[in-house]
Design a protein around this motif. Structure first.
Motif, PDB file in Angstrom:
ATOM      1  N   LEU A 169      -1.396  14.218   2.670  1.00  0.00           N
ATOM      2  CA  LEU A 169      -1.759  13.485   1.462  1.00  0.00           C
ATOM      3  C   LEU A 169      -3.280  13.349   1.409  1.00  0.00           C
ATOM      4  CD1 LEU A 169       1.012  10.738   1.429  1.00  0.00           C
ATOM      5  CD2 LEU A 169       1.108  13.121   0.747  1.00  0.00           C
ATOM      6  N   GLU A 173      -5.755   7.375   1.254  1.00  0.00           N
ATOM      7  CA  GLU A 173      -4.672   6.785   0.442  1.00  0.00           C
ATOM      8  C   GLU A 173      -4.184   5.520   1.132  1.00  0.00           C
ATOM      9  OE1 GLU A 173      -3.645   7.545  -2.383  1.00  0.00           O
ATOM     10  OE2 GLU A 173      -4.262   9.619  -2.736  1.00  0.00           O
ATOM     11  N   THR A 174      -3.696   4.577   0.321  1.00  0.00           N
ATOM     12  CA  THR A 174      -3.076   3.386   0.917  1.00  0.00           C
ATOM     13  C   THR A 174      -1.603   3.697   1.155  1.00  0.00           C
ATOM     14  OG1 THR A 174      -2.485   2.535  -1.238  1.00  0.00           O
ATOM     15  CG2 THR A 174      -4.616   1.836  -0.338  1.00  0.00           C
ATOM     16  N   THR A 177       0.310   3.997  -2.261  1.00  0.00           N
ATOM     17  CA  THR A 177       0.154   5.266  -2.998  1.00  0.00           C
ATOM     18  C   THR A 177       0.801   6.409  -2.214  1.00  0.00           C
ATOM     19  OG1 THR A 177      -2.048   5.372  -2.056  1.00  0.00           O
ATOM     20  CG2 THR A 177      -1.904   4.787  -4.386  1.00  0.00           C
ATOM     21  N   ALA A 178       0.699   6.353  -0.911  1.00  0.00           N
ATOM     22  CA  ALA A 178       1.330   7.393  -0.083  1.00  0.00           C
ATOM     23  C   ALA A 178       2.842   7.389  -0.312  1.00  0.00           C
ATOM     24  CB  ALA A 178       1.029   7.141   1.388  1.00  0.00           C
ATOM     25  N   TRP A 240      -2.267  10.476   6.164  1.00  0.00           N
ATOM     26  CA  TRP A 240      -0.840  10.341   5.883  1.00  0.00           C
ATOM     27  C   TRP A 240      -0.208  11.728   5.760  1.00  0.00           C
ATOM     28  CZ3 TRP A 240       1.465   5.856   6.443  1.00  0.00           C
ATOM     29  CH2 TRP A 240       0.723   4.679   6.315  1.00  0.00           C
TER      30      TRP A 240
END
Lengths: 296, 260
Positions: A169, A173-174, A177-178, A240
């Motif tokens: 990813l 990204e948090t 959102t992931a 991620w």
């Protein structure tokens, strides 16, 4: 009954004392006993005997040179059988074997067995082997094998194989959102910014290789999943990952028939190790070992 | 009737009893003497003539059969047909894994075994497990991927025209002769090497499994290393020679006759 008949009958009365007969039997018994004892004594292994027994070709200071070794040596040196070997070839091979035996014996006299590193190593291996010789010859029973197989079932399985799309990813990204991207991926889409690692470009890999390539975290996330499933986002090395499983053939336990040789080898190895350990303890117990004060 | 030879019945019984005992003892001694003479004849003869000399072959078959049944039949079967579930070779065919089937060669196997721990035995090669992490695979041998194992399997099937994927078979041959290092034991032509016990992969004789794709792949993935124990320390030299001759004769009429 005539007088002659009466004498004959008297001769057959075995229970009646007869000094000459007793002497005869005693002497016969003694001679027979001596003959049997002598025969046993002079044909027993390890006893000084006048001749060379048929299984040997020579005795060097009472140490035998085996005929089977001689035959093998003839084959190795001259590529001939015993029957086809010329007297010269036989003599040459026998002389070299006698020479070797003499040098071995001389080496022992000189204490080479304790001085030379290679000899020491070989001697240790040889003594260990002789300790476990019985274990190696004995065939374990089917029950023994079955029990061992059951007790060590994890050793006797196929190596699983797996193929994974490792999707990376976008950076930073948090988790939320992931997770959203993961849902999109699992529905079959490939969102922008998601890239695929080059792992598994050549198809499935065995578990051991996949563990190395994916790393322990991703591998642990991938293996419980079935074909077609998508993993939740997994954080590994600061990024991620979402794993899509293309194939996952888990390790399959193998029946005894498919692992018989390994099973037999492992069982014998375990038995041998126990025996060697016990033997080492016994040798230590009976030995007089003095250890320096600083190492006590 | 001449009474001169009349002996009381009880005395006659005693005499007969003693005579029977002495005869039995004499017979036992004679048997031992003959057994020792047979043993010496077996051991003194050139091992290779044991199967061609009528008298010696008879001695070897007579003495070798009980030894075989006691020491070898548990793995190789009562009639020497082998057991592929145990990797015990069929002794009745003409295929020899180690050597050429000479009596002297079989005698060495009986004495020193195969991967038995005896340094004089056969232990030069073992089939590596190619589906194992590198540390578990023998030095110099690289693990293969599942696809590569399938390719090599296809190549081996192609040796008997049983491949299902020609391209995979071609790739498999390349792996066989290069990074798989299979050629090292089985030879470039996969015909095996009896000097180190590398089986011939081109015939239809299988040591393990049934020659199917699955069983070939299983052998490549998990490896093989069958063991034959060494009997040098536990078996009489005459018995070793006799059982070696007995086994060497198994593929022939002589051996099959002895089996019956």
């Amino acid at each position: 009954m005539t007088q002659m008949d009466a004498v004959d009958v008297q001769k057959w009365r075995l229970l009646r004392p007869g000094p000459r007969r007793s002497l005869f039997f005693a002497a016969t018994g003694a001679v027979l006993g001596l003959a049997i004892a002598g025969y046993g004594l002079f044909t027993a292994q390890g006893t000084r005997i006048a001749g060379v027994s048929p299984e040997n070709v020579a005795l060097v200071n009472q140490v035998p040179i085996l005929r089977s070794d001689f035959v093998a040596q003839l084959r190795a040196v001259h590529d001939v059988s015993l029957g086809d070997a010329t007297p010269k070839q036989r003599r040459e091979v026998l002389d070299s074997m006698i020479r070797e035996e003499l040098y071995v014996q001389r080496g022992l006299e000189l204490g080479r067995a304790t001085d030379d590193v290679d000899v020491r190593t070989a001697l240790v291996a040889s003594t260990e082997a002789s300790t476990v010789a019985d274990v190696l010859v004995a065939m374990p029973t089917d029950r023994e094998l079955t029990e061992y197989h059951r007790a060590h079932a994890d050793r006797y399985s196929t190596e699983g194989s797996i193929q994974v799309d490792d999707l990376l990813l976008p950076v930073n990204e948090t988790l939320e959102t992931a997770a959203r991207l993961r849902d999109t991926i699992s529905s079959g889409d490939r969102p922008a910014g998601v890239s695929q690692s080059s792992l598994f470009a050549n198809g499935p890999e065995y578990y051991f290789a996949a563990r190395i390539h994916l790393g322990p975290v991703l591998f642990a996330a991938a293996t419980p999943l079935e074909r077609g499933q998508t993993s939740p986002p997994v954080l590994s090395a600061g990024r991620w990952h979402v794993l899509v499983i293309r194939l996952n053939a888990r390790p399959r336990p193998l029946p005894i028939a498919e692992v018989y040789d390994r099973l037999l080898g492992d069982l014998r190895r375990d038995k041998s190790a126990r025996l060697e350990e016990a033997n080492a303890r016994f040798l230590r117990r009976r030995a007089d070992i003095q250890i320096a004060d600083d190492l006590q | 009737m001449n009474k001169r030879f009349l002996i009381p019945r009880s005395r006659l019984r005693n005499a007969i009893g003693i005579a029977v005992l002495m005869s039995a003892a004499a017979a036992a001694s004679l048997h031992q003497i003959m057994r020792r003479a047979d043993r010496a004849a077996l051991l003194l003869a050139d091992p290779e003539v044991l199967l061609t000399d009528r008298r010696l072959s008879l001695i070897a078959m007579r003495r070798g059969r009980p030894v075989y049944l006691h020491a070898c039949a548990s793995c190789h079967g009562e009639n020497g047909q082998g057991d592929r579930s145990r990797g015990a070779p069929d002794l009745t065919d003409q295929e020899h894994l180690y050597g050429q089937g000479h009596v002297a060669e079989i005698e060495r196997i009986v004495l020193h075994g195969i991967r038995s721990g005896d340094t004089r035995g056969w232990h030069l090669s073992s089939m590596p497990a190619f589906a194992r992490r590198p540390s578990e695979v023998e030095a110099g041998i690289n693990p293969l991927s599942p696809a590569e194992v399938q390719d090599v399997t296809q190549y081996l099937l192609s040796l008997r025209q049983r491949q299902t994927d020609g391209d995979a078979a071609k790739r498999g041959r390349l792996i066989f002769t290069t990074r798989g290092a299979c050629y090292d034991c089985h030879g470039e032509d996969a015909k095996g090497d009896t000097a180190i016990g590398g089986p011939n992969l081109g015939d239809d004789i299988w040591l393990h499994g049934d020659g199917s794709a699955a069983s070939i792949a299983q052998s490549i993935e998990a490896g093989r290393a069958g063991v034959c124990p060494a009997f040098g320390n536990s078996m009489d030299a005459g018995d070793v020679r006799a059982v070696a001759a007995f086994v060497a004769a198994m593929p022939s009429q002589l051996g099959q006759g002895a089996m019956r």
